[in-house]
Design a protein around this motif. Structure first.
Motif, PDB file in Angstrom:
ATOM      1  N   GLY A  95      -2.042  10.999  -4.156  1.00  0.00           N
ATOM      2  CA  GLY A  95      -2.640   9.660  -4.637  1.00  0.00           C
ATOM      3  C   GLY A  95      -3.093   9.643  -6.051  1.00  0.00           C
ATOM      4  O   GLY A  95      -2.818   8.790  -6.786  1.00  0.00           O
ATOM      5  N   LYS A  96      -3.977  10.738  -6.195  1.00  0.00           N
ATOM      6  CA  LYS A  96      -4.510  10.862  -7.783  1.00  0.00           C
ATOM      7  C   LYS A  96      -3.542  11.095  -8.745  1.00  0.00           C
ATOM      8  O   LYS A  96      -3.659  10.571  -9.999  1.00  0.00           O
ATOM      9  CB  LYS A  96      -5.433  11.985  -7.731  1.00  0.00           C
ATOM     10  CG  LYS A  96      -6.859  11.445  -7.012  1.00  0.00           C
ATOM     11  CD  LYS A  96      -7.946  12.423  -6.889  1.00  0.00           C
ATOM     12  CE  LYS A  96      -9.141  12.044  -6.262  1.00  0.00           C
ATOM     13  NZ  LYS A  96     -10.126  13.035  -6.201  1.00  0.00           N
ATOM     14  N   THR A  97      -2.419  11.846  -8.390  1.00  0.00           N
ATOM     15  CA  THR A  97      -1.408  11.993  -9.219  1.00  0.00           C
ATOM     16  C   THR A  97      -0.034  11.085  -9.488  1.00  0.00           C
ATOM     17  O   THR A  97       0.876  11.579  -9.823  1.00  0.00           O
ATOM     18  CB  THR A  97      -1.275  13.379  -9.182  1.00  0.00           C
ATOM     19  OG1 THR A  97      -0.478  13.633  -8.000  1.00  0.00           O
ATOM     20  CG2 THR A  97      -2.196  14.470  -9.322  1.00  0.00           C
ATOM     21  N   TRP A  98      -0.138  10.163  -8.598  1.00  0.00           N
ATOM     22  CA  TRP A  98       1.086   9.339  -8.182  1.00  0.00           C
ATOM     23  C   TRP A  98       1.485   8.704  -9.370  1.00  0.00           C
ATOM     24  O   TRP A  98       0.905   8.039 -10.187  1.00  0.00           O
ATOM     25  CB  TRP A  98       0.942   8.164  -7.223  1.00  0.00           C
ATOM     26  CG  TRP A  98       2.113   7.553  -6.560  1.00  0.00           C
ATOM     27  CD1 TRP A  98       2.509   6.331  -7.129  1.00  0.00           C
ATOM     28  CD2 TRP A  98       2.887   8.052  -5.768  1.00  0.00           C
ATOM     29  NE1 TRP A  98       3.649   6.049  -6.481  1.00  0.00           N
ATOM     30  CE2 TRP A  98       3.868   7.080  -5.775  1.00  0.00           C
ATOM     31  CE3 TRP A  98       3.123   9.122  -4.965  1.00  0.00           C
ATOM     32  CZ2 TRP A  98       5.269   7.254  -4.757  1.00  0.00           C
ATOM     33  CZ3 TRP A  98       4.183   9.460  -4.124  1.00  0.00           C
ATOM     34  CH2 TRP A  98       5.250   8.308  -4.028  1.00  0.00           C
ATOM     35  N   ASP A  99       2.632   8.979 -10.102  1.00  0.00           N
ATOM     36  CA  ASP A  99       3.146   8.433 -11.287  1.00  0.00           C
ATOM     37  C   ASP A  99       4.616   7.688 -10.729  1.00  0.00           C
ATOM     38  O   ASP A  99       5.558   7.241 -11.776  1.00  0.00           O
ATOM     39  CB  ASP A  99       3.373   9.364 -12.323  1.00  0.00           C
ATOM     40  CG  ASP A  99       4.271  10.608 -11.879  1.00  0.00           C
ATOM     41  OD1 ASP A  99       4.741  10.671 -10.781  1.00  0.00           O
ATOM     42  OD2 ASP A  99       4.519  11.291 -12.872  1.00  0.00           O
ATOM     43  N   GLU A 100       5.010   7.528  -9.446  1.00  0.00           N
ATOM     44  CA  GLU A 100       6.439   6.893  -9.214  1.00  0.00           C
ATOM     45  C   GLU A 100       5.964   5.503  -8.845  1.00  0.00           C
ATOM     46  O   GLU A 100       4.841   4.711  -9.219  1.00  0.00           O
ATOM     47  CB  GLU A 100       6.898   7.834  -7.823  1.00  0.00           C
ATOM     48  CG  GLU A 100       6.952   9.059  -8.243  1.00  0.00           C
ATOM     49  CD  GLU A 100       7.647   9.808  -7.172  1.00  0.00           C
ATOM     50  OE1 GLU A 100       8.540   8.997  -6.122  1.00  0.00           O
ATOM     51  OE2 GLU A 100       7.348  10.870  -6.961  1.00  0.00           O
ATOM     52  N   ASP A 101       6.990   4.768  -8.818  1.00  0.00           N
ATOM     53  CA  ASP A 101       7.187   3.456  -8.368  1.00  0.00           C
ATOM     54  C   ASP A 101       6.216   2.857  -7.188  1.00  0.00           C
ATOM     55  O   ASP A 101       6.105   3.993  -6.318  1.00  0.00           O
ATOM     56  CB  ASP A 101       8.360   2.836  -7.965  1.00  0.00           C
ATOM     57  CG  ASP A 101       9.673   3.041  -8.900  1.00  0.00           C
ATOM     58  OD1 ASP A 101       9.184   2.804  -9.996  1.00  0.00           O
ATOM     59  OD2 ASP A 101      10.607   2.774  -8.833  1.00  0.00           O
ATOM     60  N   PRO A 102       5.752   1.669  -7.149  1.00  0.00           N
ATOM     61  CA  PRO A 102       4.761   1.195  -6.208  1.00  0.00           C
ATOM     62  C   PRO A 102       5.318   1.465  -4.899  1.00  0.00           C
ATOM     63  O   PRO A 102       6.643   1.409  -4.770  1.00  0.00           O
ATOM     64  CB  PRO A 102       4.586   0.044  -6.593  1.00  0.00           C
ATOM     65  CG  PRO A 102       4.834   0.048  -7.925  1.00  0.00           C
ATOM     66  CD  PRO A 102       5.973   0.796  -8.168  1.00  0.00           C
ATOM     67  N   LEU A 103       4.557   1.473  -3.759  1.00  0.00           N
ATOM     68  CA  LEU A 103       4.871   1.497  -2.484  1.00  0.00           C
ATOM     69  C   LEU A 103       4.627   0.094  -1.888  1.00  0.00           C
ATOM     70  O   LEU A 103       3.895  -0.504  -1.904  1.00  0.00           O
ATOM     71  CB  LEU A 103       4.149   2.586  -1.604  1.00  0.00           C
ATOM     72  CG  LEU A 103       4.265   4.070  -2.263  1.00  0.00           C
ATOM     73  CD1 LEU A 103       3.063   4.937  -2.249  1.00  0.00           C
ATOM     74  CD2 LEU A 103       5.752   4.627  -1.912  1.00  0.00           C
ATOM     75  N   ASP A 104       5.618  -0.002  -0.711  1.00  0.00           N
ATOM     76  CA  ASP A 104       5.359  -1.420  -0.146  1.00  0.00           C
ATOM     77  C   ASP A 104       4.632  -1.240   1.353  1.00  0.00           C
ATOM     78  O   ASP A 104       4.158  -1.979   1.820  1.00  0.00           O
ATOM     79  CB  ASP A 104       6.900  -1.988   0.252  1.00  0.00           C
ATOM     80  CG  ASP A 104       7.627  -2.324  -1.216  1.00  0.00           C
ATOM     81  OD1 ASP A 104       7.282  -3.297  -1.776  1.00  0.00           O
ATOM     82  OD2 ASP A 104       8.625  -1.516  -1.686  1.00  0.00           O
ATOM     83  N   ILE A 105       4.780   0.148   1.868  1.00  0.00           N
ATOM     84  CA  ILE A 105       4.064   0.306   3.027  1.00  0.00           C
ATOM     85  C   ILE A 105       3.594   1.661   2.854  1.00  0.00           C
ATOM     86  O   ILE A 105       4.240   2.675   2.625  1.00  0.00           O
ATOM     87  CB  ILE A 105       4.944   0.347   4.248  1.00  0.00           C
ATOM     88  CG1 ILE A 105       5.518  -1.081   4.653  1.00  0.00           C
ATOM     89  CG2 ILE A 105       4.173   0.899   5.489  1.00  0.00           C
ATOM     90  CD1 ILE A 105       6.232  -1.140   5.811  1.00  0.00           C
TER      91      ILE A 105
END
Length: 129
Positions: A95-105
């Motif tokens: 979560g702290k390093t997430w750099d991808e597209d947003p999540l829907d669920i």
């Protein structure tokens, strides 16, 4: 329409603790197209399997986050798409390093301490928390 008989058998096995909530999650993912889902705490892959129902037909991407995938590869892997992504990490670090597209669920099926749950809730999504 997808034959869900093998998945229903898998969900009804004693190791699976989703119970009737599995089908509530299935109803939700069936309403979505071009969406991205993540399963935090994959374990044997039951939640990932449910989120993968008709994923290819609906152009949905399902991924999982866990420290180990042995149980998943022995059990739930057969129910997910070929493009299922396994993130081998703890969910807080991811979560702290997430750099991808947003999540829907974001399906939280892991420990539920205040710090961990807060981190899950602040993962990038298409909605505000």
């Amino acid at each position: 329409m997808t034959d869900l008989t093998p998945l229903k058998r898998f969900i009804n096995e004693p190791h699976c603790d989703l119970g009737e909530n599995a089908w509530k999650l299935a109803d939700l993912v069936r309403t979505m197209k071009d969406a991205r889902f993540i399963d935090l705490g994959v374990r044997l892959g039951a939640s990932s399997a449910v989120m993968s129902i008709e994923a290819d037909q609906r152009n949905n991407q399902v991924c999982g986050c866990d420290l180990g995938y042995d149980g998943f590869f022995k059990n739930g892997r057969r129910f997910v798409s070929e493009n299922y992504t396994c993130y081998q990490a703890d969910s807080v670090t991811l979560g702290k390093t997430w750099d991808e597209d947003p999540l829907d669920i974001i399906f939280v099926d892991t420990i539920h301490t205040r710090a961990v749950s807060y981190t899950h809730l602040t993962l990038p999504t298409n909605r505000e928390v």
